[in-house]
Design a protein around this motif. Structure first.
Motif, PDB file in Angstrom:
ATOM      1  N   PRO A   1       0.801  -1.235   0.000  1.00 56.34           N
ATOM      2  CA  PRO A   1       0.000   0.000   0.000  1.00 56.34           C
ATOM      3  C   PRO A   1       0.832   1.282   0.000  1.00 56.34           C
ATOM      4  O   PRO A   1       0.470   2.262  -0.664  1.00 56.34           O
ATOM      5  CB  PRO A   1      -0.826  -0.125   1.283  1.00 56.34           C
ATOM      6  CG  PRO A   1      -0.922  -1.594   1.529  1.00 56.34           C
ATOM      7  CD  PRO A   1       0.383  -2.168   1.065  1.00 56.34           C
ATOM      8  N   LYS A   2       1.952   1.301   0.723  1.00 54.87           N
ATOM      9  CA  LYS A   2       2.767   2.521   0.788  1.00 54.87           C
ATOM     10  C   LYS A   2       3.348   2.873  -0.576  1.00 54.87           C
ATOM     11  O   LYS A   2       3.312   4.034  -1.001  1.00 54.87           O
ATOM     12  CB  LYS A   2       3.894   2.337   1.808  1.00 54.87           C
ATOM     13  CG  LYS A   2       4.743   3.573   2.012  1.00 54.87           C
ATOM     14  CD  LYS A   2       5.805   3.349   3.085  1.00 54.87           C
ATOM     15  CE  LYS A   2       6.658   4.602   3.278  1.00 54.87           C
ATOM     16  NZ  LYS A   2       7.708   4.390   4.315  1.00 54.87           N
ATOM     17  N   SER A   3       3.872   1.876  -1.276  1.00 55.72           N
ATOM     18  CA  SER A   3       4.456   2.129  -2.601  1.00 55.72           C
ATOM     19  C   SER A   3       3.399   2.571  -3.598  1.00 55.72           C
ATOM     20  O   SER A   3       3.618   3.495  -4.394  1.00 55.72           O
ATOM     21  CB  SER A   3       5.163   0.871  -3.114  1.00 55.72           C
ATOM     22  OG  SER A   3       6.246   0.521  -2.277  1.00 55.72           O
ATOM     23  N   LEU A   4       2.240   1.927  -3.569  1.00 59.38           N
ATOM     24  CA  LEU A   4       1.171   2.281  -4.504  1.00 59.38           C
ATOM     25  C   LEU A   4       0.628   3.673  -4.219  1.00 59.38           C
ATOM     26  O   LEU A   4       0.332   4.437  -5.143  1.00 59.38           O
ATOM     27  CB  LEU A   4       0.048   1.249  -4.431  1.00 59.38           C
ATOM     28  CG  LEU A   4       0.414  -0.180  -4.853  1.00 59.38           C
ATOM     29  CD1 LEU A   4      -0.804  -1.091  -4.750  1.00 59.38           C
ATOM     30  CD2 LEU A   4       0.992  -0.216  -6.267  1.00 59.38           C
TER      31      LEU A   4
ATOM     32  N   ASP B   1      -7.152   9.088  -8.620  1.00 56.67           N
ATOM     33  CA  ASP B   1      -8.252   8.510  -7.844  1.00 56.67           C
ATOM     34  C   ASP B   1      -8.043   7.027  -7.537  1.00 56.67           C
ATOM     35  O   ASP B   1      -8.669   6.495  -6.614  1.00 56.67           O
ATOM     36  CB  ASP B   1      -9.576   8.685  -8.596  1.00 56.67           C
ATOM     37  CG  ASP B   1      -9.979  10.134  -8.732  1.00 56.67           C
ATOM     38  OD1 ASP B   1      -9.630  10.930  -7.842  1.00 56.67           O
ATOM     39  OD2 ASP B   1     -10.622  10.483  -9.744  1.00 56.67           O
ATOM     40  N   PHE B   2      -7.170   6.371  -8.297  1.00 54.46           N
ATOM     41  CA  PHE B   2      -7.031   4.924  -8.160  1.00 54.46           C
ATOM     42  C   PHE B   2      -5.559   4.529  -8.091  1.00 54.46           C
ATOM     43  O   PHE B   2      -4.686   5.236  -8.599  1.00 54.46           O
ATOM     44  CB  PHE B   2      -7.689   4.210  -9.344  1.00 54.46           C
ATOM     45  CG  PHE B   2      -9.132   4.559  -9.536  1.00 54.46           C
ATOM     46  CD1 PHE B   2     -10.107   3.963  -8.749  1.00 54.46           C
ATOM     47  CD2 PHE B   2      -9.519   5.493 -10.498  1.00 54.46           C
ATOM     48  CE1 PHE B   2     -11.446   4.290  -8.922  1.00 54.46           C
ATOM     49  CE2 PHE B   2     -10.846   5.818 -10.678  1.00 54.46           C
ATOM     50  CZ  PHE B   2     -11.818   5.215  -9.878  1.00 54.46           C
ATOM     51  N   GLU B   3      -5.304   3.380  -7.486  1.00 55.04           N
ATOM     52  CA  GLU B   3      -3.952   2.850  -7.411  1.00 55.04           C
ATOM     53  C   GLU B   3      -3.550   2.204  -8.734  1.00 55.04           C
ATOM     54  O   GLU B   3      -4.391   1.623  -9.435  1.00 55.04           O
ATOM     55  CB  GLU B   3      -3.861   1.793  -6.308  1.00 55.04           C
ATOM     56  CG  GLU B   3      -4.005   2.339  -4.908  1.00 55.04           C
ATOM     57  CD  GLU B   3      -3.897   1.244  -3.862  1.00 55.04           C
ATOM     58  OE1 GLU B   3      -4.046   0.054  -4.235  1.00 55.04           O
ATOM     59  OE2 GLU B   3      -3.669   1.574  -2.675  1.00 55.04           O
ATOM     60  N   PRO B   4      -2.257   2.267  -9.080  1.00 55.88           N
ATOM     61  CA  PRO B   4      -1.777   1.533 -10.252  1.00 55.88           C
ATOM     62  C   PRO B   4      -1.702   0.036  -9.948  1.00 55.88           C
ATOM     63  O   PRO B   4      -1.901  -0.392  -8.803  1.00 55.88           O
ATOM     64  CB  PRO B   4      -0.376   2.115 -10.466  1.00 55.88           C
ATOM     65  CG  PRO B   4       0.065   2.541  -9.104  1.00 55.88           C
ATOM     66  CD  PRO B   4      -1.189   3.023  -8.411  1.00 55.88           C
TER      67      PRO B   4
END
Length: 461
Positions: free
Chosen positions: A27-30, A43-46
């Motif tokens: 989660p931290k990297s994303l 708005d969204f994570e890769p």
């Protein structure tokens, strides 16, 4: 090749099979990959972040991305100010931050070969041990990468004399959209064989290829002492006139900065903890090379003839530190949207006055600094809301349109990214913008390299 994008899970498995622990999904990297220093957050994570350590790693990523039609967002230090390296839904974020090796410094050829993730300051420290230095000098030099500077054609405080990043780039190693590795440019000082593809890559913001290595020009360290001068002006248009008169007299400082009264007040409060009784606009110039002191005195005389209050001193590192403290001073007030327009120097006074008018129109302050020697202004907005408020975007719109009307440009050095793509056609016109899009399609026929950045998808398919 698939005719439609693969599912993210399929892409992720292929990446992990090829690159193992270099593929990050925590989660931290994303979360970090969703934003940069522009204040924009997707708005969204890769899908993932891939930490490449070599050109071969980048090749592996691009081959998988091209085969699966998966978008790739290339990222360095994440210090961009235009939202150009932000990852979102269904995208691979390709981080080059760990590609930070200085491969070779050649004193005979006066160039350095570096990986894209090398920090500007680290390159300069290494080069200075050999009597050389790298002239691009962005205010973010302590953390920005050479690859990021090339991708945005970054400038900085020394552009007035030494030019922007483009002038320092000789050769690039680029991984193309399909994974092919190409070497563009020349090791030689001169070279005009074919089209200038290096010039095309510089400032392309990751939309044409992934720059993994560069040979950049270095200059000999100047043995002469620098001289720094500063001046105070009660009126911003007088400060602009001093810039114009300095240049009209043929005087060329290496650093030539303008700081408006709001910025001088904020910086003083931040550094010294005091509130100024009377704000002032400030000019800072620095001269180098043989005759630096004499040149500084000539500039000082031009300023005094205009009625400015002038101080001249050797070195003057405190003055440059004052200028570099602009961003921390603004960040102490709230969130910051840093804008970046450039106008012909003859129009700078008109542009600065327009900023004052826009302040009045929208009831806000727009603290502004400028690389005055080349007409590049940085109007800034400070806000407290989670997202940039609508009235600030409206004020920014007014700034962009005014700069364009004066023969200027939307961005002198930060790039277009996400933040400015809607104004691209306003500056370039339909025909030139269409031509640029067609060039991108030649380099990236599947539109997987930083899609949605620079070119607004509402205008291009």
């Amino acid at each position: 090749m698939t005719s439609r994008p693969e599912e993210p899970g399929v892409v992720l498995r292929q990446l992990i099979d090829a690159l193992g622990e270099a593929v990050l999904t925590d989660p931290k990297s994303l979360a970090a990959a969703r934003t940069d220093r522009s204040g924009k957050t997707s708005d969204f994570e890769p899908i993932c972040v891939v930490e490449a350590k070599s050109t071969d790693d980048v090749v592996a990523v691009m081959k998988i991305a091209n085969q699966t039609l998966t978008p790739v967002v290339t990222r360095g230090a994440g210090s961009g100010l235009a939202g150009g390296a932000i990852g979102s839904l269904g995208e691979i974020v390709l981080s080059l931050a760990k590609m930070n090796k200085i491969i070779e410094i050649s004193t005979e050829n006066r160039w350095a070969q570096v990986q894209a993730g090398v920090i500007n300051q680290d390159l300069n420290l290494a080069a200075q041990k050999l009597g050389l230095w790298f002239t691009p000098d962005p205010a973010s030099r302590m953390w920005s990468t050479v690859g990021g500077n090339i991708a945005t054609n970054a400038g900085g405080l020394l552009c007035a004399k030494y030019g922007v990043t483009r002038e320092a780039v000789r050769q690039l190693t680029v991984v193309m959209a399909d994974g092919e590795v190409m070497t563009l440019g020349h090791e030689t000082v001169k070279g005009v064989t074919g089209l200038d593809l290096v010039g095309l890559m510089v400032g392309s913001e990751g939309t044409l290829g992934v720059i993994t290595e560069a040979k950049v020009s270095l200059k000999p360290v100047d043995p002469h002492a620098v001289t720094t001068l500063s001046a105070r002006a009660a009126d911003i248009t007088l400060a602009a006139r001093a810039v114009q008169e300095t240049i009209r007299h043929g005087l060329q400082p290496s650093v030539f900065e303008l700081i408006d009264e709001t910025c001088t007040r904020y910086i003083t409060e931040h550094l010294e903890g005091v509130v100024l009784e009377k704000s002032f606009n400030m000019l800072i110039a620095q001269t180098d090379g043989a005759g630096a002191e004499l040149l500084a005195e000539k500039i000082a005389q031009v300023w005094r003839d205009l009625g400015l209050e002038v101080q001249v001193e050797e070195c003057g590192e405190e003055l440059l530190s004052f200028r570099r403290a602009m961003l921390p001073a603004l960040e102490a007030k709230g969130k910051v949207l840093i804008e970046d327009v450039a106008v012909p120097i003859s129009k700078m006074g008109e542009m600065l006055q327009a900023l004052r008018d826009i302040e009045s129109q929208y009831g806000i302050l727009i603290p502004t600094v400028a690389h005055a020697g080349d007409g590049n202004l940085h109007p800034n907005f400070v806000y407290s809301e989670e997202e940039v408020p609508e009235h600030i975007w409206n004020a920014a719109d007014a700034i962009f349109r005014k700069a364009i009307s004066l023969g200027g440009t939307l961005t002198g050095e930060h790039g277009v990214g996400l933040l400015k793509r809607q104004w691209l056609i306003d500056e370039l016109g339909q025909s030139q913008t269409k031509l640029q899009w067609q060039i991108k399609k030649v380099f990236d026929p599947n539109n997987i390299l930083n899609p949605g950045k620079v070119f607004d998808p509402e205008h291009f398919n």
